[in-house]
Design an enzyme around this catalytic site. Structure first.
Site, PDB file in Angstrom:
ATOM      1  CG  ASP A 105     -12.959  -9.995  -0.959  1.00  0.00           C
ATOM      2  OD1 ASP A 105     -12.173 -10.955  -1.008  1.00  0.00           O
ATOM      3  OD2 ASP A 105     -12.803  -8.946  -1.605  1.00  0.00           O
TER       4      ASP A 105
ATOM      5  CB  SER B 123      -8.110  -6.840  -6.313  1.00  0.00           C
ATOM      6  OG  SER B 123      -7.412  -7.740  -5.500  1.00  0.00           O
TER       7      SER B 123
ATOM      8  CG  HIS C 117     -11.615 -10.387  -4.490  1.00  0.00           C
ATOM      9  ND1 HIS C 117     -11.397  -9.276  -3.704  1.00  0.00           N
ATOM     10  CD2 HIS C 117     -10.559 -10.442  -5.351  1.00  0.00           C
ATOM     11  CE1 HIS C 117     -10.267  -8.691  -4.073  1.00  0.00           C
ATOM     12  NE2 HIS C 117      -9.743  -9.374  -5.079  1.00  0.00           N
TER      13      HIS C 117
END
EC number: 3.1.2.12
Lengths: 280, 280
Positions: free
Chosen positions: A227, A149, A260
């Site tokens: 996600d 991320s 995620h």
């Protein structure tokens, strides 16, 4: 203020050792922690080093505790280095928001008040922490870099800005084009100011678009289809489009149903380590 | 009060799914959470179930986040069920001490005030939660049970008190003789009162000493030599001595340099799952 490296934790993990340290960072002007996994020292004297950069809100603990990377790293003889995600402490600027300030350093060097004094995670990683692990642990072998991320953004940017230093780059659900998504715009506006020209050097999609092609560090990216940040914040296809245009060696794998979380990372971390191992 | 099962989290994990639920426990008189890993449902329709009981201060999250068990469980087609370690909530009795009260249920049925109303983790696990996972998830296949520290005590006691129900039992650094060590004496005195006779039915070493030999559920135990609780609280040799005397199938493995942490558990969890798989 901790002048020397202070060992906070040490645990045997598989055939290696998992440690956590604290030290005073002169670049960041505050105490910092980092975590380090070393494979069996009798078998692997100077292991290659793989950096892990974590995402928003994380510390060096999240990957260390949750990714389950130590088994494969120990088998392949790789050292793993997990820095924190920002400067920290009472004297360090912060925000009420979870996606700005402490825990959200974005791996850049800030130019704006009140961040400019402490928020220099790029220099901390590329120079200061690098020096520490080379000098203290003799980790002078080849290196690769990966992240998740915001940390995927960090791995891509640090990898692309230092051609030849890292043998390979990988990312889980990275922010590839921070200039154009809410997380990145908010952070860059605060840390770098209103002049968008200055943002480009911290944006992987911009960096790859301007890449001269002289180095071809391979990139692997995994993105979960479940996600919730995929559409609005991540958009990995933007980097894929530039890579395709420039015949740059980038692979994006869409992973069905993964979100995620660290469950996603744990599910593919072995493959990322095997990817890096090919080049190390 | 949550009458029905409420799904709090769901994550794809390897080829399976990791979930966390909340429900109202009528046995414990409070809301409870538990976590459940299910392997790929197309490949494994009625997976065998392996219970994991956690140690002092833990919730259902510690093992779920840190043990890295999902990969091997998914490969072997095993479901994993992680209960919490005690009743919880504002209306539930508690102590200032970390090793008594909430987070320290010791997998028994308390008989003393103020614990008697809520602290019935034995019944909750053996009856209520069992019923829920059988009815809701169709987990009616064979079962094994394992745990860590206080949860190793729980796995041994629940396994030995329910002969024939569990195919195999395993434990990481278990409290095997709680009647004789500080953690156990403190908890048993509070939950069960001063009458030590009543303690024996919750002590694995006592239970095995009185075991009639009609069932021979195999037991595997791992103990780290670097575990700071080894001498004072754990003493696994006490259970080994009884097992040897009675020719009971128990294996204790001393693991060089490992401590009491989840790094120890992660390093050997695959072997425990393979051990259980042989009997499931």
């Amino acid at each position: 203020m901790t002048e020397k490296l202070e060992l906070l934790e040490e645990h045997r993990s598989f055939d290696g050792v998992q440690r956590k340290y604290r030290h005073y960072s002169t670049v960041l002007g505050c105490d910092m922690t980092f975590s380090l996994f070393l494979p069996n020292k009798e078998e692997f004297e100077t292991p290659p080093l793989v950096w892990w950069l974590s995402g928003l809100t994380c510390t060096d603990d999240n990957f260390t505790h949750k990714a389950g990377a130590q088994k494969k790293a120990g088998e392949l003889g790789l050292a793993l280095l997990m820095p924190d995600t920002s400067p920290r402490g009472d004297g360090v600027a912060d925000s009420e928001d979870w996606d700005l300030g402490q825990g959200a350093g974005f791996y850049l060097n800030a130019t704006q008040e009140p961040w400019v004094r402490n928020f220099r995670m790029y220099d901390y990683i590329v120079t200061e922490l690098t020096g520490i692990v080379r000098d203290t642990f003799g980790l002078t072998g080849p290196e690769s870099i990966m992240g998740h991320s915001m940390g995927g953004h960090g791995a891509l940017v640090i990898g692309l800005r230092n051609p030849g230093r890292f043998r390979s780059i990988s990312a889980f659900a990275p922010i590839v084009n921070p200039m154009e998504v809410p997380w990145g715009v908010k952070a860059f506006d605060a840390y770098l100011g209103a002049d968008r020209e200055s943002w480009s050097e911290w944006d992987a999609t911009k960096l790859l678009a301007e890449h001269d092609g002289s180095t071809q560090t391979p990139i692997l990216m995994d993105q979960g289809t479940g996600d919730s940040f995929y559409d609005g914040q991540l958009q990995p296809e933007k980097l894929v489009d530039i890579a395709t245009e420039k015949s740059y060696p980038l692979t994006l794998r869409m992973q069905d149903g993964f979100d995620h979380s660290y469950y996603f990372i744990a599910s593919f971390i072995d493959q990322h380590l095997e990817f890096h191992q090919k080049y190390l």
